[in-house]
Write an enzyme that holds these catalytic residues in place. Structure first.
Site, PDB file in Angstrom:
ATOM      1  N   GLU A   1      -4.528   3.220   6.274  1.00 51.17           N
ATOM      2  CA  GLU A   1      -4.504   2.809   4.860  1.00 51.17           C
ATOM      3  C   GLU A   1      -5.352   3.813   4.074  1.00 51.17           C
ATOM      4  O   GLU A   1      -5.010   4.207   2.961  1.00 51.17           O
ATOM      5  CB  GLU A   1      -5.057   1.396   4.693  1.00 51.17           C
ATOM      6  CG  GLU A   1      -5.109   0.993   3.229  1.00 51.17           C
ATOM      7  CD  GLU A   1      -5.294  -0.501   3.001  1.00 51.17           C
ATOM      8  OE1 GLU A   1      -4.909  -1.313   3.871  1.00 51.17           O
ATOM      9  OE2 GLU A   1      -5.820  -0.844   1.927  1.00 51.17           O
TER      10      GLU A   1
ATOM     11  N   ARG B   1       0.830  -1.225   0.000  1.00 48.09           N
ATOM     12  CA  ARG B   1       0.000   0.000   0.000  1.00 48.09           C
ATOM     13  C   ARG B   1       0.854   1.262   0.000  1.00 48.09           C
ATOM     14  O   ARG B   1       0.497   2.276   0.603  1.00 48.09           O
ATOM     15  CB  ARG B   1      -0.965   0.048   1.187  1.00 48.09           C
ATOM     16  CG  ARG B   1      -1.880  -1.100   1.309  1.00 48.09           C
ATOM     17  CD  ARG B   1      -2.815  -1.281   0.097  1.00 48.09           C
ATOM     18  NE  ARG B   1      -3.536  -2.513   0.272  1.00 48.09           N
ATOM     19  CZ  ARG B   1      -3.092  -3.693  -0.173  1.00 48.09           C
ATOM     20  NH1 ARG B   1      -1.985  -3.781  -0.886  1.00 48.09           N
ATOM     21  NH2 ARG B   1      -3.784  -4.786   0.033  1.00 48.09           N
TER      22      ARG B   1
ATOM     23  N   CYS C   1     -10.341  -1.171   4.025  1.00 48.24           N
ATOM     24  CA  CYS C   1      -9.654  -1.213   5.320  1.00 48.24           C
ATOM     25  C   CYS C   1      -9.186   0.184   5.725  1.00 48.24           C
ATOM     26  O   CYS C   1      -8.597   0.907   4.922  1.00 48.24           O
ATOM     27  CB  CYS C   1      -8.454  -2.151   5.254  1.00 48.24           C
ATOM     28  SG  CYS C   1      -8.959  -3.873   5.155  1.00 48.24           S
TER      29      CYS C   1
HETATM   30  C1  LIG Z   1     -15.500  -2.178  -0.349  1.00 50.97           C
HETATM   31  C2  LIG Z   1     -14.049  -1.818  -0.576  1.00 50.97           C
HETATM   32  C3  LIG Z   1     -13.099  -2.827  -0.672  1.00 50.97           C
HETATM   33  C4  LIG Z   1     -11.743  -2.499  -0.868  1.00 50.97           C
HETATM   34  N1  LIG Z   1     -10.838  -3.520  -0.971  1.00 50.97           N
HETATM   35  C5  LIG Z   1      -9.538  -3.218  -1.198  1.00 50.97           C
HETATM   36  C6  LIG Z   1      -8.567  -4.274  -1.330  1.00 50.97           C
HETATM   37  O1  LIG Z   1      -8.874  -5.454  -1.245  1.00 50.97           O
HETATM   38  N2  LIG Z   1      -7.280  -3.905  -1.579  1.00 50.97           N
HETATM   39  C7  LIG Z   1      -6.889  -2.619  -1.695  1.00 50.97           C
HETATM   40  O2  LIG Z   1      -5.707  -2.346  -1.944  1.00 50.97           O
HETATM   41  N3  LIG Z   1      -7.781  -1.613  -1.560  1.00 50.97           N
HETATM   42  C8  LIG Z   1      -9.090  -1.868  -1.320  1.00 50.97           C
HETATM   43  N4  LIG Z   1      -9.998  -0.849  -1.183  1.00 50.97           N
HETATM   44  C9  LIG Z   1      -9.533   0.566  -1.219  1.00 50.97           C
HETATM   45  C10 LIG Z   1      -9.602   1.233  -2.612  1.00 50.97           C
HETATM   46  O3  LIG Z   1     -10.645   0.700  -3.385  1.00 50.97           O
HETATM   47  C11 LIG Z   1      -8.284   1.114  -3.368  1.00 50.97           C
HETATM   48  O4  LIG Z   1      -7.227   1.696  -2.649  1.00 50.97           O
HETATM   49  C12 LIG Z   1      -8.376   1.759  -4.764  1.00 50.97           C
HETATM   50  O5  LIG Z   1      -7.292   1.322  -5.539  1.00 50.97           O
HETATM   51  C13 LIG Z   1      -8.375   3.300  -4.709  1.00 50.97           C
HETATM   52  O6  LIG Z   1      -8.639   3.785  -6.026  1.00 50.97           O
HETATM   53  P1  LIG Z   1      -9.463   5.135  -6.276  1.00 50.97           P
HETATM   54  O7  LIG Z   1      -9.440   5.416  -7.730  1.00 50.97           O
HETATM   55  O8  LIG Z   1     -10.812   5.039  -5.659  1.00 50.97           O
HETATM   56  O9  LIG Z   1      -8.554   6.178  -5.490  1.00 50.97           O
HETATM   57  P2  LIG Z   1      -9.043   7.423  -4.639  1.00 50.97           P
HETATM   58  O10 LIG Z   1      -9.735   6.931  -3.412  1.00 50.97           O
HETATM   59  O11 LIG Z   1      -9.752   8.397  -5.489  1.00 50.97           O
HETATM   60  O12 LIG Z   1      -7.621   8.031  -4.219  1.00 50.97           O
HETATM   61  C14 LIG Z   1      -6.736   7.322  -3.377  1.00 50.97           C
HETATM   62  C15 LIG Z   1      -5.361   8.000  -3.456  1.00 50.97           C
HETATM   63  O13 LIG Z   1      -4.869   7.866  -4.780  1.00 50.97           O
HETATM   64  C16 LIG Z   1      -4.626   9.154  -5.347  1.00 50.97           C
HETATM   65  N5  LIG Z   1      -4.999   9.090  -6.767  1.00 50.97           N
HETATM   66  C17 LIG Z   1      -6.152   8.657  -7.322  1.00 50.97           C
HETATM   67  N6  LIG Z   1      -6.074   8.725  -8.661  1.00 50.97           N
HETATM   68  C18 LIG Z   1      -4.847   9.232  -8.942  1.00 50.97           C
HETATM   69  C19 LIG Z   1      -4.155   9.538 -10.148  1.00 50.97           C
HETATM   70  N7  LIG Z   1      -4.689   9.340 -11.373  1.00 50.97           N
HETATM   71  N8  LIG Z   1      -2.908  10.056 -10.042  1.00 50.97           N
HETATM   72  C20 LIG Z   1      -2.340  10.252  -8.833  1.00 50.97           C
HETATM   73  N9  LIG Z   1      -2.917   9.967  -7.671  1.00 50.97           N
HETATM   74  C21 LIG Z   1      -4.170   9.466  -7.730  1.00 50.97           C
HETATM   75  C22 LIG Z   1      -5.494  10.126  -4.569  1.00 50.97           C
HETATM   76  O14 LIG Z   1      -4.943  11.443  -4.620  1.00 50.97           O
HETATM   77  C23 LIG Z   1      -5.411   9.516  -3.188  1.00 50.97           C
HETATM   78  O15 LIG Z   1      -4.187   9.880  -2.577  1.00 50.97           O
HETATM   79  C24 LIG Z   1     -11.344  -1.139  -0.973  1.00 50.97           C
HETATM   80  C25 LIG Z   1     -12.326  -0.117  -0.867  1.00 50.97           C
HETATM   81  C26 LIG Z   1     -13.647  -0.450  -0.675  1.00 50.97           C
HETATM   82  C27 LIG Z   1     -14.672   0.648  -0.574  1.00 50.97           C
END
Ligand SMILES: Cc1cc2nc3c(=O)[nH]c(=O)nc-3n(C[C@H](O)[C@H](O)[C@H](O)COP(=O)(O)OP(=O)(O)OC[C@H]3O[C@@H](n4cnc5c(N)ncnc54)[C@H](O)[C@@H]3O)c2cc1C
Length: 302
Positions: free
Chosen positions: A296, A177, A226
Site C-alpha cells: 500500500e 487504494r 498500513c
Molecule cells: C498514521 C497514519 C495513518 C494512516 N491511515 C490511513 C488510512 O486510514 N487510510 C488511508 O487510505 N491511508 C492512510 N494512511 C496513508 C496516507 O496518509 C494516505 O495515503 C494519504 O492520503 C497520502 O497523502 P500524502 O499527501 O501524504 O501523499 P504522499 O505520501 O506525499 O504521496 C503518496 C502518493 O501520491 C502521489 N501524490 C501526492 N500528491 C500528489 C498530487 N498532488 N498529484 C499527483 N500525485 C500525488 C505521490 O506521488 C505518491 O505516489 C495513513 C498514514 C499514516 C502515517
C-alpha cells in the site's frame, strides 16, 4: 539530484517555482526515511506545463510529493527531483453541498472545515495525514468510506496531453487504494459533493473514528500507515499477527506492537532496513497463506 543548469534556475521564478536545494526527504515523510534531492515548490498551477516541459527538455526526472505520509523513499542522493504544491489561501471554498479544495490542502483540516459547514461523509478520513492530492491519488479511505465516492471533478495536469484539464468524477475510476490516473498526472484541485449533516452529528462520527485509531494504531511513532493492502476478503495485519511477527525488526525498522500492518521507524531506520523487513514479511506470509501481499505504501527506491 541537483538542478545546477543556469537555464533552468533562471526560468523558475517566472514559472512561480521556488527551488530548495538539497532537501532531506526524511524530513518530508512521516516514516522519517529518505535521501536527499532538490525540491521544487510550485506556487501557481498555470506554470506547471512549462515547468514540466523545461525539466523534460533538460532530462531532469521528477516525482510528486504531497504530505509524504504514504511514501518509503530510498537512501542517499536520489536520482530525481521532487515537485510539491505550495499551500494556497484559502484551501477550501464551500458552495452549497460542494467543496472546492486545492490538492495541497491538508486532508484533516479539510474534513473539519467541511464539518463546520455541515458537510459530512469524510469522518473516516480524520486522522489520515497528508494532503487532499495524495488522498485522491491513493483513493484514501477508512472505516467503510473512501474519498473517491465524493469526487465530482478533478483539475489536474495530464502528462499525456501536457496540459491542465478537468475530469468529471465519472471519467475516473476509484478502487481500493487505486485510481485510474496515469502515474505522472498531477492532481491540482478537486470538487467534492458531500452529504449535508448537522455539525454535531459529524463531530460524533469523527470522535468515534478518532477513538478507533487511537486504540489500534501506533500514532506517536513514525510510520506510513498500513504497509500492505488487504487482499480480497482478508486482513494483511491479521495474517502478520497470526504469524507472531509483531515486534520483528531489521535495525530500527520494526513491526508495530499495536498494529501488525504498521511498520515503524523506531529510531534511525534506513530504507534498506525497511525494505528488507517488508520483503521478509511478504515471504513469510506467502509461505504460510499462499498470498502475495501488495504494497500500500508507495516505494521510491531509485
Ligand atoms: C498514521 C497514519 C495513518 C494512516 N491511515 C490511513 C488510512 O486510514 N487510510 C488511508 O487510505 N491511508 C492512510 N494512511 C496513508 C496516507 O496518509 C494516505 O495515503 C494519504 O492520503 C497520502 O497523502 P500524502 O499527501 O501524504 O501523499 P504522499 O505520501 O506525499 O504521496 C503518496 C502518493 O501520491 C502521489 N501524490 C501526492 N500528491 C500528489 C498530487 N498532488 N498529484 C499527483 N500525485 C500525488 C505521490 O506521488 C505518491 O505516489 C495513513 C498514514 C499514516 C502515517
Amino acid at each position: 539530484m541537483r538542478i545546477d543548469n543556469p537555464k533552468i534556475v533562471a526560468a523558475l521564478p517566472e514559472l512561480g517555482v521556488e527551488l530548495r536545494s538539497g532537501c532531506a526527504l526524511a524530513e518530508l515523510t512521516s516514516l522519517g526515511i529518505g535521501g536527499t534531492t532538490d525540491l521544487l515548490r510550485i506556487k501557481k498551477h498555470e506554470g506547471i506545463p512549462d515547468l514540466l516541459d523545461l525539466l523534460d527538455a533538460h532530462g531532469v526526472p521528477h516525482r510528486f510529493i504531497g504530505g509524504g505520509s504514504n511514501l518509503l523513499v530510498g537512501d542517499g542522493e536520489l536520482p530525481w527531483v521532487v515537485l510539491q504544491l505550495a499551500k494556497p489561501e484559502p484551501e477550501v471554498v464551500i458552495d452549497g453541498t460542494f467543496a472546492q479544495v486545492d490538492a495541497a490542502a491538508d486532508l484533516g483540516r479539510t474534513v473539519t472545515f467541511c464539518a463546520k459547514n455541515d458537510l459530512g461523509g469524510m469522518e473516516g478520513l480524520i486522522g489520515v495525514p497528508g494532503t487532499v492530492g495524495g488522498a485522491l491519488r491513493m483513493n484514501a479511505g477508512a472505516y467503510g468510506m473512501q474519498i473517491g465516492s465524493y469526487v465530482r471533478e478533478v483539475k489536474l495536469y495530464r502528462a499525456a496531453g501536457r496540459k491542465i484539464e478537468i475530469l468529471k468524477g465519472d471519467q475516473i475510476s476509484f478502487e481500493y487504494r487505486h485510481t485510474s490516473f496515469a502515474p505522472d498526472d498531477m492532481m491540482l484541485a478537486v470538487k467534492l459533493e458531500l452529504p449535508s449533516k448537522p455539525f454535531k452529528e459529524i463531530l460524533a462520527g469523527i470522535r468515534i473514528c478518532n477513538e478507533k485509531r487511537r486504540s489500534s494504531q501506533p500514532l506517536g511513532q513514525k510510520s506510513a500507515g498500513c504497509i500492505f493492502k488487504n487482499p480480497p476478503g482478508a486482513s494483511a495485519g491479521r495474517m502478520i499477527d497470526e504469524l507472531g511477527l509483531k515486534g520483528l525488526n531489521v535495525g530500527d525498522a520494526r513491526i508495530s506492537d499495536r498494529h501488525a500492518n504498521f511498520f515503524v521507524n523506531a529510531g534511525s531506520a534506513s530504507a534498506k532496513d525497511m525494505l528488507t523487513l517488508i520483503a521478509d514479511v511478504r515471504e513469510r506470509v506467502h509461505k504460510a497463506f499462499d498470498v502475495e501481499l501488495e504494497h500500500e505504501v508507495v516505494v521510491w527506491n531509485a
